[in-house]
Motif scaffolding. Structure first.
Motif, PDB file in Angstrom:
ATOM      1  N   VAL A  39      21.842 -15.102 -14.669  1.00  0.00           N
ATOM      2  CA  VAL A  39      21.473 -15.617 -13.298  1.00  0.00           C
ATOM      3  C   VAL A  39      19.900 -15.945 -13.034  1.00  0.00           C
ATOM      4  O   VAL A  39      19.372 -17.035 -12.723  1.00  0.00           O
ATOM      5  CB  VAL A  39      21.853 -14.503 -12.053  1.00  0.00           C
ATOM      6  N   PHE A  40      19.121 -14.855 -13.914  1.00  0.00           N
ATOM      7  CA  PHE A  40      17.707 -15.356 -13.551  1.00  0.00           C
ATOM      8  C   PHE A  40      17.178 -15.353 -14.853  1.00  0.00           C
ATOM      9  O   PHE A  40      15.865 -15.506 -14.766  1.00  0.00           O
ATOM     10  CB  PHE A  40      17.197 -13.830 -13.017  1.00  0.00           C
ATOM     11  N   GLY A  41      17.784 -15.570 -16.176  1.00  0.00           N
ATOM     12  CA  GLY A  41      17.119 -15.898 -17.352  1.00  0.00           C
ATOM     13  C   GLY A  41      16.245 -16.986 -17.471  1.00  0.00           C
ATOM     14  O   GLY A  41      15.183 -16.961 -18.039  1.00  0.00           O
ATOM     15  N   GLY A  42      16.431 -18.070 -16.730  1.00  0.00           N
ATOM     16  CA  GLY A  42      15.732 -19.116 -16.797  1.00  0.00           C
ATOM     17  C   GLY A  42      14.447 -19.360 -15.737  1.00  0.00           C
ATOM     18  O   GLY A  42      13.565 -19.986 -15.782  1.00  0.00           O
ATOM     19  N   ILE A  43      14.407 -18.330 -15.095  1.00  0.00           N
ATOM     20  CA  ILE A  43      13.517 -18.097 -13.989  1.00  0.00           C
ATOM     21  C   ILE A  43      11.994 -17.730 -14.831  1.00  0.00           C
ATOM     22  O   ILE A  43      10.724 -17.862 -14.034  1.00  0.00           O
ATOM     23  CB  ILE A  43      13.942 -17.055 -12.819  1.00  0.00           C
ATOM     24  N   GLY A  44      12.274 -17.305 -15.889  1.00  0.00           N
ATOM     25  CA  GLY A  44      10.880 -16.957 -16.631  1.00  0.00           C
ATOM     26  C   GLY A  44       9.974 -18.041 -16.626  1.00  0.00           C
ATOM     27  O   GLY A  44       8.825 -17.771 -16.570  1.00  0.00           O
ATOM     28  N   ASN A  45      10.487 -19.047 -16.864  1.00  0.00           N
ATOM     29  CA  ASN A  45       9.633 -20.254 -16.711  1.00  0.00           C
ATOM     30  C   ASN A  45       9.417 -20.917 -15.242  1.00  0.00           C
ATOM     31  O   ASN A  45       8.675 -22.104 -15.227  1.00  0.00           O
ATOM     32  CB  ASN A  45      10.018 -21.402 -17.644  1.00  0.00           C
ATOM     33  N   ALA A  46       9.940 -20.555 -14.224  1.00  0.00           N
ATOM     34  CA  ALA A  46      10.129 -20.917 -12.952  1.00  0.00           C
ATOM     35  C   ALA A  46       8.963 -19.993 -12.148  1.00  0.00           C
ATOM     36  O   ALA A  46       8.600 -20.614 -10.884  1.00  0.00           O
ATOM     37  CB  ALA A  46      11.307 -20.943 -12.322  1.00  0.00           C
ATOM     38  N   VAL A  47       8.895 -18.618 -12.285  1.00  0.00           N
ATOM     39  CA  VAL A  47       7.830 -18.408 -11.608  1.00  0.00           C
ATOM     40  C   VAL A  47       6.528 -18.545 -12.020  1.00  0.00           C
ATOM     41  O   VAL A  47       6.453 -19.083 -13.188  1.00  0.00           O
ATOM     42  CB  VAL A  47       8.291 -16.587 -11.682  1.00  0.00           C
ATOM     43  N   HIS A  48       5.653 -18.045 -11.470  1.00  0.00           N
ATOM     44  CA  HIS A  48       4.153 -18.195 -11.888  1.00  0.00           C
ATOM     45  C   HIS A  48       3.841 -17.276 -12.965  1.00  0.00           C
ATOM     46  O   HIS A  48       4.155 -16.164 -12.813  1.00  0.00           O
ATOM     47  CB  HIS A  48       3.173 -17.820 -10.762  1.00  0.00           C
ATOM     48  N   VAL A  49       3.527 -17.776 -14.103  1.00  0.00           N
ATOM     49  CA  VAL A  49       3.021 -17.021 -15.235  1.00  0.00           C
ATOM     50  C   VAL A  49       1.678 -16.668 -15.431  1.00  0.00           C
ATOM     51  O   VAL A  49       0.763 -17.567 -15.013  1.00  0.00           O
ATOM     52  CB  VAL A  49       3.480 -17.904 -16.189  1.00  0.00           C
ATOM     53  N   THR A  50       1.293 -15.494 -15.427  1.00  0.00           N
ATOM     54  CA  THR A  50      -0.302 -15.064 -15.487  1.00  0.00           C
ATOM     55  C   THR A  50      -0.868 -15.497 -16.615  1.00  0.00           C
ATOM     56  O   THR A  50      -0.411 -15.141 -17.798  1.00  0.00           O
ATOM     57  CB  THR A  50      -0.071 -13.490 -15.376  1.00  0.00           C
ATOM     58  N   VAL A  51      -2.014 -16.054 -16.557  1.00  0.00           N
ATOM     59  CA  VAL A  51      -2.614 -16.322 -17.752  1.00  0.00           C
ATOM     60  C   VAL A  51      -4.317 -15.681 -17.747  1.00  0.00           C
ATOM     61  O   VAL A  51      -4.861 -15.716 -16.833  1.00  0.00           O
ATOM     62  CB  VAL A  51      -3.054 -17.961 -17.795  1.00  0.00           C
ATOM     63  N   ASP A  52      -4.515 -14.895 -18.748  1.00  0.00           N
ATOM     64  CA  ASP A  52      -5.662 -14.296 -18.919  1.00  0.00           C
ATOM     65  C   ASP A  52      -6.834 -15.179 -19.538  1.00  0.00           C
ATOM     66  O   ASP A  52      -6.549 -15.508 -20.852  1.00  0.00           O
ATOM     67  CB  ASP A  52      -5.387 -13.007 -19.620  1.00  0.00           C
ATOM     68  N   VAL A  53      -8.032 -15.332 -18.979  1.00  0.00           N
ATOM     69  CA  VAL A  53      -8.769 -16.566 -19.502  1.00  0.00           C
ATOM     70  C   VAL A  53     -10.112 -15.773 -20.012  1.00  0.00           C
ATOM     71  O   VAL A  53     -10.439 -14.918 -19.160  1.00  0.00           O
ATOM     72  CB  VAL A  53      -9.162 -17.511 -18.504  1.00  0.00           C
ATOM     73  N   ASN A  54     -10.528 -15.902 -21.225  1.00  0.00           N
ATOM     74  CA  ASN A  54     -11.666 -15.326 -21.612  1.00  0.00           C
ATOM     75  C   ASN A  54     -12.584 -16.194 -22.285  1.00  0.00           C
ATOM     76  O   ASN A  54     -12.227 -17.357 -22.724  1.00  0.00           O
ATOM     77  CB  ASN A  54     -11.217 -14.267 -22.573  1.00  0.00           C
ATOM     78  N   GLY A  55     -13.954 -16.012 -22.153  1.00  0.00           N
ATOM     79  CA  GLY A  55     -14.926 -16.976 -22.866  1.00  0.00           C
ATOM     80  C   GLY A  55     -15.683 -17.829 -22.048  1.00  0.00           C
ATOM     81  O   GLY A  55     -15.817 -17.564 -20.699  1.00  0.00           O
ATOM     82  N   TYR A  56     -16.048 -19.136 -22.212  1.00  0.00           N
ATOM     83  CA  TYR A  56     -16.670 -20.029 -21.478  1.00  0.00           C
ATOM     84  C   TYR A  56     -15.872 -20.247 -20.110  1.00  0.00           C
ATOM     85  O   TYR A  56     -14.652 -20.662 -19.980  1.00  0.00           O
ATOM     86  CB  TYR A  56     -16.676 -21.229 -22.413  1.00  0.00           C
ATOM     87  N   ASN A  57     -16.733 -20.116 -19.209  1.00  0.00           N
ATOM     88  CA  ASN A  57     -16.141 -20.331 -17.651  1.00  0.00           C
ATOM     89  C   ASN A  57     -14.990 -20.075 -17.331  1.00  0.00           C
ATOM     90  O   ASN A  57     -14.045 -20.368 -16.731  1.00  0.00           O
ATOM     91  CB  ASN A  57     -16.420 -22.064 -17.654  1.00  0.00           C
ATOM     92  N   ALA A  58     -14.661 -18.590 -17.977  1.00  0.00           N
ATOM     93  CA  ALA A  58     -13.473 -18.149 -17.747  1.00  0.00           C
ATOM     94  C   ALA A  58     -13.125 -18.070 -16.028  1.00  0.00           C
ATOM     95  O   ALA A  58     -11.949 -18.228 -15.669  1.00  0.00           O
ATOM     96  CB  ALA A  58     -13.472 -16.723 -18.386  1.00  0.00           C
ATOM     97  N   GLN A  59     -14.038 -17.755 -15.282  1.00  0.00           N
ATOM     98  CA  GLN A  59     -13.736 -17.415 -14.053  1.00  0.00           C
ATOM     99  C   GLN A  59     -13.588 -18.863 -13.251  1.00  0.00           C
ATOM    100  O   GLN A  59     -12.518 -18.998 -12.451  1.00  0.00           O
ATOM    101  CB  GLN A  59     -14.763 -16.828 -13.255  1.00  0.00           C
ATOM    102  N   GLY A  60     -14.103 -19.832 -13.622  1.00  0.00           N
ATOM    103  CA  GLY A  60     -13.948 -21.101 -13.103  1.00  0.00           C
ATOM    104  C   GLY A  60     -12.538 -21.614 -13.514  1.00  0.00           C
ATOM    105  O   GLY A  60     -11.792 -22.159 -12.662  1.00  0.00           O
ATOM    106  N   ILE A  61     -11.998 -21.349 -14.789  1.00  0.00           N
ATOM    107  CA  ILE A  61     -10.881 -21.812 -15.164  1.00  0.00           C
ATOM    108  C   ILE A  61      -9.734 -21.031 -14.542  1.00  0.00           C
ATOM    109  O   ILE A  61      -8.699 -21.632 -14.177  1.00  0.00           O
ATOM    110  CB  ILE A  61     -10.688 -21.875 -16.758  1.00  0.00           C
ATOM    111  N   ALA A  62      -9.931 -19.875 -14.243  1.00  0.00           N
ATOM    112  CA  ALA A  62      -8.887 -18.914 -13.765  1.00  0.00           C
ATOM    113  C   ALA A  62      -8.750 -19.468 -12.381  1.00  0.00           C
ATOM    114  O   ALA A  62      -7.440 -19.341 -11.636  1.00  0.00           O
ATOM    115  CB  ALA A  62      -9.224 -17.443 -13.791  1.00  0.00           C
ATOM    116  N   GLU A  63      -9.578 -19.595 -11.656  1.00  0.00           N
ATOM    117  CA  GLU A  63      -9.818 -20.255 -10.108  1.00  0.00           C
ATOM    118  C   GLU A  63      -8.830 -21.473 -10.085  1.00  0.00           C
ATOM    119  O   GLU A  63      -7.914 -21.631  -9.189  1.00  0.00           O
ATOM    120  CB  GLU A  63     -10.846 -20.337  -9.650  1.00  0.00           C
ATOM    121  N   SER A  64      -9.103 -22.171 -11.209  1.00  0.00           N
ATOM    122  CA  SER A  64      -8.561 -23.909 -11.247  1.00  0.00           C
ATOM    123  C   SER A  64      -6.834 -23.313 -11.286  1.00  0.00           C
ATOM    124  O   SER A  64      -6.056 -24.119 -10.587  1.00  0.00           O
ATOM    125  CB  SER A  64      -9.153 -24.426 -12.243  1.00  0.00           C
ATOM    126  N   LEU A  65      -6.329 -22.484 -12.402  1.00  0.00           N
ATOM    127  CA  LEU A  65      -5.070 -22.056 -12.515  1.00  0.00           C
ATOM    128  C   LEU A  65      -4.525 -21.556 -11.316  1.00  0.00           C
ATOM    129  O   LEU A  65      -3.154 -22.019 -11.165  1.00  0.00           O
ATOM    130  CB  LEU A  65      -5.129 -21.262 -13.860  1.00  0.00           C
TER     131      LEU A  65
END
Length: 336
Positions: A39-65
């Motif tokens: 039932v939920f196996g396909g939801i892995g790509n439907a829910v919001h996926v967390t992305v950990d951003v590091n390096g150049y303009n990390a905070q700005g990229i994270a806010e954009s995501l």
């Protein structure tokens, strides 16, 4: 010790011969292990996926995501922790001209969308973007490992209170009270029973998980923690039962029902903590079932050493609850 072994064996024989009990011990966990990935196996790509951003303009990229309907952008998490939690790890270097993304197999289809959003955020199209699949974990692995924690919870609470209430109702407890069996031995026997049926249930879940490609790291550490977690929930059930007036045992069952369902569905058993509204995330992250499932996933999926402070705390709570259970779960009005 002989009294404990004999009593535990008798409880096992009594219930494993019962088809209704077998359904809850074996077939119900198997049904969960089949239905939830389907039932939920396909939801892995439907829910919001967390992305950990590091390096150049990390905070700005994270806010954009965060403004997208696909990703949740965070910063400051190490590569090891990001992989352990099933996040996508992004490292932006060379003033935004080079981007490296590390993901699990489940989230690989989202990489093109991630690339486009990052390029838009840093206003640099056609950057040098590379991605690498670092693990084969899927959402089905996540779900099935979460079901193991649910089995420990439900068998510990429902299993113990169900057996104790049934034996009281059928006046078997009165006959046990007339025997040399002590109350502490009765309590230990019941908790050993729920531990054994949890091992049986978990074995059925693991075998079923193979259908979905779930190949857990099953070792002594996992078995030991499974026993400890079931003893904790079983002792909690014994405490609830011991505090309930015996002429109103339905109260104990009502309390457990009211307790178990919020713990199940407001936990990380089915979905990552990041998918819940921020207002309830602290509860979801630190409630008992979530902590148990986090350790189980460390041991069975990620193959890393779990937080030893957390494991030590769970062991300490288990010991305390079992001591209290041994004093409350009495066969007789006085004495042990």
């Amino acid at each position: 010790m002989n009294h404990i072994i004999n009593t535990t064996v008798a409880i096992l024989k009594d219930n494993l011969r019962n088809r209704f009990a077998l359904f809850w011990i074996i077939f119900f966990p198997v049904i969960l292990a089949i239905l939830f990935p389907l039932v939920f196996g396909g939801i892995g790509n439907a829910v919001h996926v967390t992305v950990d951003v590091n390096g150049y303009n990390a905070q700005g990229i994270a806010e954009s995501l965060n403004e997208s309907n696909i990703f949740i952008g965070v910063t400051g998490i190490s590569y090891q922790q990001a992989m352990k939690q099933g996040f996508i790890y992004v490292n932006v270097t060379n003033n935004g001209n080079e981007i490296n993304a590390y993901t699990n197999l489940q989230d690989k289809p989202l990489i093109p969308s991630l690339k486009a959003l990052i390029e838009e955020a840093i206003l640099k199209p056609n950057v040098n973007f590379s991605s690498q699949v670092t693990s084969s974990y899927t959402f089905s692995d996540y779900l099935i490992s979460g079901i193991i924690g649910i089995v420990s919870l439900s068998n510990g609470l429902f299993g113990l209170i169900g057996i104790a209430s049934g034996y009281y109702r059928d006046r078997i407890v009165e006959r046990l009270a007339a025997s040399p069996l002590r109350s502490i031995e009765w309590s230990i026997s019941l908790i050993l029973y729920v531990v054994i049926i949890t091992i049986i249930s978990t074995s059925a879940v693991l075998l079923t998980g193979i259908i979905f490609g779930f190949l857990p790291i099953a070792n002594i550490a996992f078995l030991g923690f499974l026993i400890v977690s079931t003893m904790m929930f079983g002792a909690l059930g014994a405490v609830i039962y011991g505090l309930t007036p015996k002429e109103k045992l339905f109260v104990a069952q009502s309390v457990v029902s009211a307790l178990i369902f919020p713990l199940m569905f407001l936990s990380n058993a089915f979905f990552p903590v990041s998918t819940f509204p921020s207002i309830i995330r602290p509860f979801v992250e630190y409630q008992p079932l979530s902590l148990i499932d986090s350790v189980i996933r460390d041991l069975t999926i990620y193959g890393v050493i779990p937080n030893l402070t957390l494991v030590g705390s769970i062991i300490a709570i288990t010991i305390v609850l079992n001591v209290i259970a041994g004093r409350l779960l009495r066969l007789r009005e006085t004495g042990f």
